[in-house]
Design an enzyme around this catalytic site. Structure first.
Site, mmCIF file in Angstrom:
data_model
loop_
_atom_site.group_PDB
_atom_site.id
_atom_site.type_symbol
_atom_site.label_atom_id
_atom_site.label_comp_id
_atom_site.label_asym_id
_atom_site.label_seq_id
_atom_site.Cartn_x
_atom_site.Cartn_y
_atom_site.Cartn_z
ATOM 1 N N LYS A 200 71.879 82.660 72.860
ATOM 2 C CA LYS A 200 71.277 82.490 71.527
ATOM 3 C C LYS A 200 72.284 82.849 70.426
ATOM 4 O O LYS A 200 72.428 82.123 69.440
ATOM 5 C CB LYS A 200 70.021 83.372 71.450
ATOM 6 N N THR B 160 65.071 88.500 68.924
ATOM 7 C CA THR B 160 66.529 88.405 69.055
ATOM 8 C C THR B 160 67.087 89.824 68.976
ATOM 9 O O THR B 160 66.980 90.479 67.932
ATOM 10 C CB THR B 160 67.124 87.550 67.917
ATOM 11 N N LYS C 104 72.002 89.134 60.559
ATOM 12 C CA LYS C 104 71.599 89.943 61.724
ATOM 13 C C LYS C 104 72.188 89.343 63.003
ATOM 14 O O LYS C 104 72.786 90.034 63.818
ATOM 15 C CB LYS C 104 70.072 89.982 61.810
ATOM 16 N N LEU D 197 59.399 90.983 67.974
ATOM 17 C CA LEU D 197 59.598 92.073 67.012
ATOM 18 C C LEU D 197 60.943 91.914 66.291
ATOM 19 O O LEU D 197 61.805 91.145 66.720
ATOM 20 C CB LEU D 197 59.550 93.412 67.748
ATOM 21 N N PRO D 198 61.148 92.661 65.186
ATOM 22 C CA PRO D 198 62.374 92.459 64.401
ATOM 23 C C PRO D 198 63.674 92.728 65.165
ATOM 24 O O PRO D 198 64.600 91.920 65.092
ATOM 25 C CB PRO D 198 62.209 93.451 63.239
#
Ligand code: NAD
Length: 295
Positions: free
Chosen positions: A171, A96, A246, A65-66
């Site tokens: 990440k 993420t 982001k 998901l976003p």
């Protein structure tokens, strides 16, 4: 084979779910966008008509998901997964999101008898389509081991970074470094160009010298130096400036939580923010090269 419920069939998730189907997993899919569910049904997945129906007797839940708020809402809302699942399942979140959110999601799920790993990916849309993603996993080793077979159907390199949340930390460390390398490489190339050098010659020199890095090897930001990369295709496709922003935002939040000193990350964040605000959010992140051009 494990029964998988897959949520989030966007740019990344649709291809990842397709690869699970190809690997013969029993996959039920759900997305808020009905046409994406239909697309996966055509590829052999079972279409889910609701969250409740999609999670019925699922052994493994995967979400792509976003952002963190979407994951929390899908998992914990009244009509979300936790209130509608009878089995005790393994939740794998590949989105993420903030590592602190991943940790709190993990604690809540464990309190209800479920298991959770955070498994953000590197490799982009092309890696998702090719089934060659890198998974960077945080969670208990036993849960990591249990997830192996389905992660291997979607990726090539699968790393265990540490406990829950560690996948997200690793990440965003990687992506912060990538942003710094891309900006630095652009800066060096433009300095050479401003002083009369050919960017291809410059790139060849730096590739065999101590400035060598991933962006020079595989993702040169200067148009025309390398074929088949976004810079040679008007910066279309690839990894968007908005997505890099982001991830840099997540990196800066993580740094603030622990008083980490990240001056180059902050500078990269400002550069990419300015570049995005100037209307470049939907271009590949290597377009930061354009920010160094001048008349
Ligand atoms: P996307 O916006 O294309 O897809 C997200 C999907 O989630 C959409 O189809 C949306 O309808 C769906 N969705 C949202 N809320 C939902 C809900 N409650 N239930 C079911 N479906 C829901 O995003 P993407 O590009 O696929 O990226 C997904 C994640 O992967 C993000 O966290 C992103 O940062 C990360 N990521 C993306 C890339 C990339 O290159 N696109 C690379 C690495 C990591």
């Amino acid at each position: 084979m494990a029964k998988i419920a897959f949520f989030g069939l966007g740019n990344m998730g649709a291809s990842m779910a397709k690869n699970l189907v190809k690997a013969k997993f029993n996959v039920t899919v759900f997305d808020l966008v009905g046409s994406q569910v239909q697309l996966l049904a055509e590829a052999g997945a079972t279409p889910g008509s609701s969250v409740k129906q999609a999670v019925e007797s699922a052994d493994i839940i995967i979400s792509m998901l976003p952002a963190g708020k979407h994951v929390e809402s899908l998992y914990f809302d009244e009509d979300g997964i936790v209130n509608n699942i009878s089995a005790k399942s393994l939740f794998i979140d590949c989105s993420t999101i903030e590592s602190s959110t991943a940790k709190s999601i993990g604690e809540k799920l464990q309190a209800q008898g479920h298991r959770f790993i955070d498994a953000p990916v590197s490799g982009g849309v092309a890696g998702a389509a090719a089934g060659s993603l890198t998974f960077i996993v945080g969670g208990d080793k036993a849960d990591f081991d249990e997830a192996q077979s389905c992660l291997q159907a979607m990726g090539k390199n699968i790393f265990h970074a540490g406990g829950i949340g560690a996948g997200q930390v690793a990440k965003i460390c990687n992506n912060m470094l990538l942003a710094i390398l891309m900006a630095g490489t652009s800066e060096a190339l433009q300095l050479g160009i401003d002083n009369g050098l050919d960017p291809k010659v410059m790139s060849d020199i730096m590739l065999q010298s101590s400035g060598r890095n991933w962006t020079l090897e595989l993702y040169n930001p200067c148009p025309g130096v390398m074929p088949n990369v976004p810079s040679s295709n008007d910066y279309q496709g690839g990894f968007l400036v908005d997505l890099m922003n982001k991830d840099l935002g997540l990196a800066m939040g993580t740094a603030a939580n622990n008083r980490s000193v990240v001056p180059l990350g902050q500078l990269a964040k400002s550069l990419f923010q300015m570049h995005g605000n100037a209307g470049n959010g939907n271009l590949d992140f290597s377009s930061i090269f354009n920010a160094y051009k001048h008349g």
